[in-house]
Design a protein around this motif. Sequence first.
Motif, short mmCIF file in Angstrom:
data_model
loop_
_atom_site.label_atom_id
_atom_site.label_comp_id
_atom_site.label_asym_id
_atom_site.label_seq_id
_atom_site.Cartn_x
_atom_site.Cartn_y
_atom_site.Cartn_z
N ASP A 1 8.82 -22.79 -107.83
CA ASP A 1 9.98 -22.54 -106.64
C ASP A 1 10.77 -21.95 -106.83
O ASP A 1 11.96 -22.22 -106.09
N SER A 2 11.03 -21.22 -107.85
CA SER A 2 12.70 -20.95 -107.79
C SER A 2 12.59 -20.03 -106.39
O SER A 2 11.39 -19.26 -105.93
N ILE A 3 13.73 -19.28 -106.57
CA ILE A 3 13.94 -18.25 -105.24
C ILE A 3 15.08 -17.23 -105.85
O ILE A 3 15.83 -16.83 -105.45
N LEU A 4 14.90 -16.84 -107.21
CA LEU A 4 15.81 -15.86 -107.63
C LEU A 4 15.64 -14.84 -107.66
O LEU A 4 14.43 -14.33 -107.51
N ARG A 5 16.04 -14.09 -107.22
CA ARG A 5 15.67 -12.11 -107.26
C ARG A 5 16.70 -11.15 -108.48
O ARG A 5 17.79 -11.41 -108.84
N VAL A 6 15.76 -11.15 -108.83
CA VAL A 6 15.88 -10.30 -110.74
C VAL A 6 16.05 -8.81 -109.98
O VAL A 6 15.29 -7.90 -109.21
N HIS A 7 17.56 -8.36 -109.91
CA HIS A 7 17.66 -6.24 -110.00
C HIS A 7 17.71 -5.44 -111.35
O HIS A 7 17.90 -6.35 -112.12
N HIS A 8 17.38 -3.98 -111.69
CA HIS A 8 17.15 -3.86 -112.60
C HIS A 8 17.35 -2.27 -111.54
O HIS A 8 17.30 -1.79 -110.99
N GLY A 9 18.51 -1.49 -112.30
CA GLY A 9 19.24 -0.23 -112.06
C GLY A 9 20.25 -0.03 -113.62
O GLY A 9 20.91 -0.23 -114.27
N VAL A 10 20.86 1.22 -112.86
CA VAL A 10 22.08 1.79 -113.25
C VAL A 10 23.90 0.73 -112.82
O VAL A 10 23.47 1.74 -112.11
N VAL A 11 23.89 1.14 -113.77
CA VAL A 11 25.81 0.10 -113.40
C VAL A 11 26.64 1.34 -114.36
O VAL A 11 26.07 2.14 -115.35
N ASP A 12 27.83 1.35 -113.74
CA ASP A 12 28.71 2.12 -114.59
C ASP A 12 29.29 0.58 -115.21
O ASP A 12 30.13 -0.78 -113.84
N VAL A 13 30.14 0.74 -116.48
CA VAL A 13 30.51 -0.28 -116.94
C VAL A 13 32.01 -0.09 -117.60
O VAL A 13 32.10 0.98 -117.52
N THR A 14 33.01 -0.94 -117.06
CA THR A 14 34.64 -0.10 -117.47
C THR A 14 35.20 -1.57 -118.15
O THR A 14 35.43 -2.89 -117.62
N THR A 15 34.87 -1.52 -119.37
CA THR A 15 36.24 -2.48 -120.35
C THR A 15 36.61 -2.23 -120.95
O THR A 15 37.50 -1.25 -121.19
N THR A 16 38.44 -3.26 -120.78
CA THR A 16 39.46 -2.59 -121.41
C THR A 16 40.02 -3.92 -122.45
O THR A 16 39.37 -4.96 -122.05
N VAL A 17 40.44 -3.71 -123.34
CA VAL A 17 40.47 -4.29 -123.74
C VAL A 17 42.18 -4.84 -123.99
O VAL A 17 43.29 -3.94 -124.26
N TYR A 18 42.83 -6.14 -123.21
CA TYR A 18 43.81 -6.06 -123.16
C TYR A 18 44.79 -6.60 -124.30
O TYR A 18 46.62 -6.83 -123.56
#
Length: 1031
Positions: free
Chosen positions: A833-850
């Motif tokens: 009875d899960s109500i999760l929705r999963v999406h798949h697509g393209v993303v921009d990732v920005t990682t900063t080592v601070y």
Amino acid sequence: MTARKRTNSGKQKGQPSKRLASGPPTKKPLPVKYTDLIAIHGAVATVSALLQRRGIPTNLKTLKATVENQLGGREFTERHLRQLATVDPESVKLRLQLVQDEHGNSQRELSVSLSLNHDHSKKRSLGIARVAQEIGKLNKNFETRLYDYLSCEFKEYMSWLNEEHQPDDRTSWSSQISLNAPDIPEVALHEESLVQGAEPGDTRSMVAARSGTLQSLVQTDWYKDQVVHMEVENRAPPVYGELKYDLHPKVVEGCRALGIEKHKFYKHQAEAVDHLLRLDMDVMLATATASGKSLCYNIAAGEYFASDSNATALYIFPTKALARDQLQAAAEFFVKSKLLEADEVQPFDGDVEYGYQRKLVREKARLIVTNPDILHVTVLPKHREWKRFLSGLRLVVIDEAHVYKGAFGIHCAMVMRRLLSLCKREYNTNVRMTFCSATVSNAKEHVERLCGRSSIHTVDKDGSAKAARTILIWNPPLKQGAEEEEEDETGWRKKAEVKGSKSIRRSSMFQTARIIGHFMSADKRVIAFSASRKLVEITTKTVLELLDGKGLSHLRSQIRSYRGGYLKTERRKIESALKTGSIQAVVSTNALELGIDVGDLETSVHLGFPGSISALRQQIGRAGRVPRKEASISVLVLMDSPLDQHYGKHADHLFRELPEAVTIDPANNVLLRKHLVCAVAEKSCYSQEDILEFFGGPGIEEVMNLVYSGEMEMEDGGTFRLTASGKKMERNFSIRFIDDNQITVKVQRSGDVLEQIESSKAMFFVHPGAVYLNSGRTYMVKELDYDEGTATVVQVSDNPGYYTSILDKTRVKIISEAEFREIPVAGSSKLPDSILRVHHGVVDVTTTVYAYLKVNILCGQNLDKVKLDLPPLEYTTSALWIDIPPMTNFPELSEDSFFAGLHAIEHLLQSLAHLFLLLESSDLSGWTVSLHDGTGRPQIFLHETIPSGVGLVREIYSKHIESILVYALERLETCECGNTQEGCPSCIQITRCGYYNENLDKKAAISIMKVCLHPKDHLPVFMDQTGKKEN
Ligand SMILES: [Zn+2]
Ligand SMILES: [Zn+2]
């Protein structure tokens, strides 16, 4: 299978034929003891087919009366079934279960299934006649198996039986052959050996019953029921197959030189060779290590060489070392058989000298053993110089195909397309391909993506002999109190890898060292594996101390450590000492997993699950290569990681579930772009049709982008050529990386180069102030200069007493959504009875080592936090994201603990993805947000770290996310660290956490997961996706 002549001398029904194609002819009839088994097999097959037609389960109970009737009243027992399974484990499958009878009492039930060669879903449409035909086939197969079994297992008896005897009288002779006939052993059933849930006493006695060595192991004073599973693998004789293709006499000679007679090909070898040569098909072989895969492609190449004096072949291995390793064996085959001259078999890699040496290869070689890198940089760009070789090219072999994954895999897939398209358009159209792969769950799909061809014939039924093994899954016991701390020498390591964490279990390393010591003192030869170089050293040291402590100092010289970073001469010395038996034990990294011959070892010990089922099989296969009476022993000592502890709970999955899948995505546009430039450069004329044929739709799209950005021009007639700026792009890249910009790690003053790191990864490893380890030496990073492309380090003689750990911040922005779906999908019974929705697509990732932390090596305390000013890393890649019900559904959670719960789940998703895919731990990363400003929802992201992605996330999204979620909740609920907030390394703490494993909440994670997966049980008012109440 094998062609055998039936004789008429058989008196009783089911009398076996006398001649054996795969062995010496049998002159004397077999004793009744064995022929009875054939009759029993026939009866069982017939009766089970009848029961199946009526939908009745087939087990000993349901079969017994009717089978006995068929046998004319002779008794039919469990023993017979187990003997049948010993002889033909492939088709006689037994399963022992405890079932509840109508009174609720547990009953032992032995179910039987014979693999009748038809589709069970269609069984109703199969007529009686067809069923009878199938049974007949099955019986014949069984007879052949029985002969193979007897001549392999009871060699002495069989040759005695076949000698010319002069018996005094018939009666005494026949009683004599019966008396002497050895009993066929009964197969051991793994369900019996499944010890999980058994009484603790049982574990001990079941393990002890296997062998003297194991008996003494479980009698030690430190044995605390660590064995959570025992897997018994029985010895199985080889299955031979009949080769229909008529081999050239020289090829037969080559086989003979290796000690292999023509009629002694394993079934899988015969099948592969037949499909390659007789049916002219591409073939993929996915059978066990050391099952003779290379013989198949050597035979095929040999046939091409023998039939055409211009024919050539190309063997590709992922590394230079593996290629050189295989060269020797290939040369032996071809030169001894006189198929080729010695100088016609050549390696071609970076070590081959320029000038004369390379010219010799180009002009003379008919078999080249090489790696993909050299094809990319040398052969393809200068293909005109290789005209002779490419015009004759008949066979391309790609060995260790499962290694081609991630960015390297895509690069190689592109190189293969360039090679095949070039051959097809300019040189010849007759290139056949052969792939060899370890067992991965999608080998066929993988190699099809690798070469861009379809309809590759898969050979995966392994016919080689199997050694008997006992495999123990060993979970270190939970700590009882403070007094047990002292033995925990891996403590420092854990602290170094996972935030100052305290394991709740006793040290896996120490347990491993004890097991190695135990095997050594029992005079067994041991190979031990561990994940890191450091662990190799510390395990070896601990074994030495344990030996001293037990007064076994004379064994000190018997154990060595082995890893990359040792000098070549040193490594060769250890290898040969192992082979000759002058040392007894070795502790190694996975450097000894592949290739190198280490001789005959009886036991293997594995410190930690090596990351994939196929790697584990590979490692286990290093022991027990020579079949012997006593089973070889392997012990997998689990560590405290989610993956290891998952297998502690589901140890049988290691042996009965599909292994992980290997993924590449040939549509990765970043890499496609680079290789299209090369492809167009390599050919004088590259048409749209060519691109469509070899690089598909994404190829066309990318080539148009290249035209648009000015790297290419389209000429009239739809052909492409490079512009001046396109030519600059050409080949200016390595196929080992995705990022062309490299940072060179250099030692200050001496200028010695230690390593090259992709520029995009540099900030994680060689940021200013980082403690950097290389070949056992410790360095400090002075400077990281992106413009110069260098990181300057100084060696520190004294251990600085701390290690460094970075803190990073990530942001993920959704660029486009490709698809989404609701969980569960059909067929997932665990997610009602899960109500999760999963999406798949393209993303921009920005990682900063601070910033980075200085952490005390011994106690794991933070000594200092140092700010860093580094440019952010930005890339576009593939991701999946899960919509979590809004926070209002969790009134008991504060905002902080809601986030910390999501963060913990994100960690588990990253860890458990390894159950299904072959991954490096750095291939995936995650991001958690309580309220995503783009979507307005709480979300967990799982994204790839390779720009444009290699297909990992798509695979997880489409096939595995349900299982990963279910297992994640199970891990949270069953981890022995109990009801804590911070969790432990066996559940929610991971090594690559940008928050340094702060902000985690196991309890919150459990509440969130329960609501997500079972909302109707755990939400007072059931809400749907949008937070609306359900009517
Ligand atoms: Zn835990
Ligand atoms: Zn984290």
